[in-house]
Design an enzyme around this catalytic site. Structure first.
Site, PDB file in Angstrom:
ATOM      1  N   HIS A  72       1.002  -1.187  -0.064  1.00 29.54           N
ATOM      2  CA  HIS A  72       0.355  -0.572   0.440  1.00 29.54           C
ATOM      3  C   HIS A  72       0.657   1.284   0.189  1.00 29.54           C
ATOM      4  O   HIS A  72       1.753   1.705   0.605  1.00 29.54           O
ATOM      5  CB  HIS A  72      -1.478   0.383   1.025  1.00 29.54           C
ATOM      6  CG  HIS A  72      -2.388  -0.872   1.181  1.00 29.54           C
ATOM      7  ND1 HIS A  72      -3.461  -0.392   1.440  1.00 29.54           N
ATOM      8  CD2 HIS A  72      -2.341  -1.836   0.315  1.00 29.54           C
ATOM      9  CE1 HIS A  72      -4.103  -1.464   1.061  1.00 29.54           C
ATOM     10  NE2 HIS A  72      -3.894  -2.422   0.073  1.00 29.54           N
ATOM     11  N   TYR A 201      -9.270   5.722   7.062  1.00 26.65           N
ATOM     12  CA  TYR A 201      -9.298   6.305   8.442  1.00 26.65           C
ATOM     13  C   TYR A 201     -10.368   7.143   8.570  1.00 26.65           C
ATOM     14  O   TYR A 201     -10.023   8.449   7.805  1.00 26.65           O
ATOM     15  CB  TYR A 201      -8.531   6.812   8.918  1.00 26.65           C
ATOM     16  CG  TYR A 201      -6.805   5.563   9.397  1.00 26.65           C
ATOM     17  CD1 TYR A 201      -5.912   5.322   8.527  1.00 26.65           C
ATOM     18  CD2 TYR A 201      -7.046   5.186  10.706  1.00 26.65           C
ATOM     19  CE1 TYR A 201      -4.954   3.902   8.558  1.00 26.65           C
ATOM     20  CE2 TYR A 201      -6.040   4.168  11.137  1.00 26.65           C
ATOM     21  CZ  TYR A 201      -5.204   3.609  10.346  1.00 26.65           C
ATOM     22  OH  TYR A 201      -4.281   2.808  10.125  1.00 26.65           O
ATOM     23  N   PRO A 295      -4.219   0.663  18.656  1.00 20.86           N
ATOM     24  CA  PRO A 295      -3.931   0.221  17.077  1.00 20.86           C
ATOM     25  C   PRO A 295      -3.922   1.445  16.317  1.00 20.86           C
ATOM     26  O   PRO A 295      -4.279   1.128  15.196  1.00 20.86           O
ATOM     27  CB  PRO A 295      -4.847  -0.900  17.043  1.00 20.86           C
ATOM     28  CG  PRO A 295      -5.759  -0.390  18.282  1.00 20.86           C
ATOM     29  CD  PRO A 295      -6.233   0.261  19.501  1.00 20.86           C
ATOM     30  N   LYS A 299       0.738  -0.107  14.742  1.00 18.10           N
ATOM     31  CA  LYS A 299       2.281  -0.348  15.830  1.00 18.10           C
ATOM     32  C   LYS A 299       2.637  -1.278  16.213  1.00 18.10           C
ATOM     33  O   LYS A 299       3.624  -1.824  16.538  1.00 18.10           O
ATOM     34  CB  LYS A 299       3.018   1.265  16.154  1.00 18.10           C
ATOM     35  CG  LYS A 299       2.915   2.749  15.273  1.00 18.10           C
ATOM     36  CD  LYS A 299       4.150   2.337  14.512  1.00 18.10           C
ATOM     37  CE  LYS A 299       3.711   2.992  13.695  1.00 18.10           C
ATOM     38  NZ  LYS A 299       4.082   2.445  12.323  1.00 18.10           N
ATOM     39  N   TYR A 387       4.379   6.774  10.054  1.00 15.47           N
ATOM     40  CA  TYR A 387       3.234   5.155   9.961  1.00 15.47           C
ATOM     41  C   TYR A 387       4.008   3.991   9.151  1.00 15.47           C
ATOM     42  O   TYR A 387       3.516   3.324   9.438  1.00 15.47           O
ATOM     43  CB  TYR A 387       2.771   5.593   8.644  1.00 15.47           C
ATOM     44  CG  TYR A 387       0.869   4.862   8.608  1.00 15.47           C
ATOM     45  CD1 TYR A 387      -0.537   5.137   9.455  1.00 15.47           C
ATOM     46  CD2 TYR A 387       0.849   4.096   8.224  1.00 15.47           C
ATOM     47  CE1 TYR A 387      -1.122   3.781   9.616  1.00 15.47           C
ATOM     48  CE2 TYR A 387      -0.218   3.139   7.767  1.00 15.47           C
ATOM     49  CZ  TYR A 387      -1.381   3.027   8.729  1.00 15.47           C
ATOM     50  OH  TYR A 387      -2.390   2.018   8.476  1.00 15.47           O
TER      51      TYR A 387
HETATM   52  C1  PHB Z   1      -5.988  -4.250  10.523  1.00 13.76           C
HETATM   53  O1  PHB Z   1      -5.704  -4.760   9.457  1.00 13.76           O
HETATM   54  O2  PHB Z   1      -6.748  -5.287  11.254  1.00 13.76           O
HETATM   55  C2  PHB Z   1      -5.171  -2.437  10.899  1.00 13.76           C
HETATM   56  C3  PHB Z   1      -4.800  -1.787  10.010  1.00 13.76           C
HETATM   57  C4  PHB Z   1      -4.736  -0.377  10.411  1.00 13.76           C
HETATM   58  C5  PHB Z   1      -4.975   0.218  12.131  1.00 13.76           C
HETATM   59  C6  PHB Z   1      -5.175  -0.900  12.777  1.00 13.76           C
HETATM   60  C7  PHB Z   1      -6.225  -2.286  12.453  1.00 13.76           C
HETATM   61  O3  PHB Z   1      -4.455   1.223  12.174  1.00 13.76           O
END
Ligand code: PHB
Ligand code: APR
Length: 394
Positions: A72, A201, A295, A299, A387
């Protein structure tokens, strides 16, 4: 039983450390209290920083990851019903992330270990770690109905937040820094094709939402929910309706997520926690045993991988040259990176979630920060740099 490095916990931290030590010819034993199926199915995040992917590759554990992982090059931030992309390579000099679930990393490491590595015992519950202040630490555990001991030169606690290894550190030498958040995530796995090419997000007045992916046919989605939420209160239909409402865009009012059967539902609390120092005598803490992040910045797994990479290097240097320089520096080396990630995870979390105690003023501040991330190349580069992951410590 006797070994050089006794590893408590067979999550990603313990398994990767075991692999790195196996590759260097340092004998080690991994003790995991759950069974294999449980460890392989536990749902966790799925974003690998470049350095985590590089470590797995260099350890000979990257073959399926490189075949099946999805590269990505950005994420989308959605707020005030508008959509904004953060372009990682443009902002970081070419870096991206790999979407490859933690469950798959764990499966790959277990398969390699069982095929060609040292002992990995499932259903081996560690009850105590003793003698770490001296020369001959001992791990006490139960396996196949018997109480057993593992004598080691070093013990590594990779047993997660609720593990026992940390308890071997006397209270007066360790400090715990902690923050709980006034919200949780409801996470679902659904047999539905992801409708976005990248992770989304979303900040909304109804709360945070995140769209992630596991494969071309499986979506991983999250909704902010109040602490103490019972997943049974969320029917599939209610979940999909709420996701659609939180991802809604002014420019595309008719837009909907692709729906499909919900395979699992779980509520995850959000917490930040750091234990300092990460070493006491011959005991080293790594991964969630030493620190937890919420989460939102993805990280957790990456910090665990960084810890054990630093630790493996230090143990290899000690075994090969007799020098304990890197081992002595382990805690400080890791904590610098840990606190950077703690700050980033905190910032992402508090900027994107609706805090029940927030006033309209606080919400305006969040929107100002999000507008900054998406309008200033400096602010966007700071987000992208964190990130995609900071370089591993040398
Ligand atoms: C996930 O794919 O479970 C996931 C991805 C990004 C995040 C948290 C969880 O910030
Ligand atoms: N004896 C043996 N094993 C134990 C014990 C014990 N007393 N206590 C815990 N364990 C095992 C757990 O069953 C688990 O498999 O230790 C392992 C710890 O694994 P994780 O919790 O996955 O932690 P870690 O390996 O540090 O990985 C960090 O996992 O929690 C996520 O978000 C986090 O992605 C990050 C990653």
């Amino acid at each position: 039983m006797r070994t050089t490095v006794g590893i408590v916990g067979g999550g990603p931290a313990g398994l990767l450390l075991g692999r790195l030590l196996d590759n260097a010819g340092i004998d080690n034993v991994v003790l995991e209290r759950r069974d294999r199926a449980y460890v392989e199915q536990r749902q966790r995040a799925g974003i690998l920083e470049q350095s985590t992917a590089d470590t797995l590759r260099a350890a000979g554990a990257g073959e399926r990851m490189d075949r099946e992982g999805l590269v990505h090059h950005g994420i989308e931030l959605r707020f005030a019903r508008g959509s904004h992309r953060i372009d990682f390579p443009a902002l970081t000099g070419g870096r991206g992330v790999l979407v490859y679930a933690q469950t798959e990393v764990v499966k790959d490491l277990i398969a390699l270990r069982l095929a060609e590595g040292g002992p990995l015992l499932f259903d081996a519950q560690v009850d105590a770690v003793d003698g770490v202040a001296g020369e001959s630490p001992v791990i006490r555990y139960r396996h196949q109905g018997a109480e057993r001991t593992l004598h080691c030169s070093y013990v590594v606690g990779c047993d997660g937040f609720h593990g026992v290894a940390r308890q071997a550190v006397p209270a007066e030498v360790s400090t715990h820094y902690e923050r709980a958040y006034p919200y949780s995530w409801l996470g679902i796995l659904a047999d539905a094709p992801p409708v976005y090419e990248e992770l989304v997000y979303a900040h909304s007045e109804r709360g945070f939402a995140l769209a992630s992916v596991r494969s071309p046919t499986v979506s991983r989605l999250y909704l902010q929910v109040p602490n103490g939420t019972d997943p049974a209160d969320w029917s599939d239909e209610r979940i999909w309706d709420e996701l659609d409402a939180r991802f809604a865009l002014e420019a595309d009012p008719g837009w909907r997520l692709a729906r499909g059967p919900v395979r699992s539902k779980a509520v995850l609390p959000m917490r930040s926690h750091v234990t300092e120092p990460m070493r006491y005598g011959r005991l080293f803490l790594a991964g969630d045993a030493a620190h937890i992040v919420p989460p939102t910045g993805a990280k957790g797994l990456n910090l665990a991988a960084a810890d054990v990479t630093v630790l493996a290097r230090a143990l290899i240097e000690q075994q090969e040259t007799g020098s304990s320089g890197l081992l002595d520096a382990y805690s400080d080396t890791c904590l610098r990176r840990v606190w950077r990630a703690e700050h980033f995870s905190y910032l992402m979390t508090t900027t994107l979630h609706t805090d029940p105690a927030h006033s309209p003023f606080d919400t305006r501040l969040q929107l100002a920060q999000l507008a900054r991330f998406t309008s200033s190349p400096h602010a966007a580069a700071e987000l992208a740099d964190n990130y995609t992951g900071l370089p591993l410590p040398r």
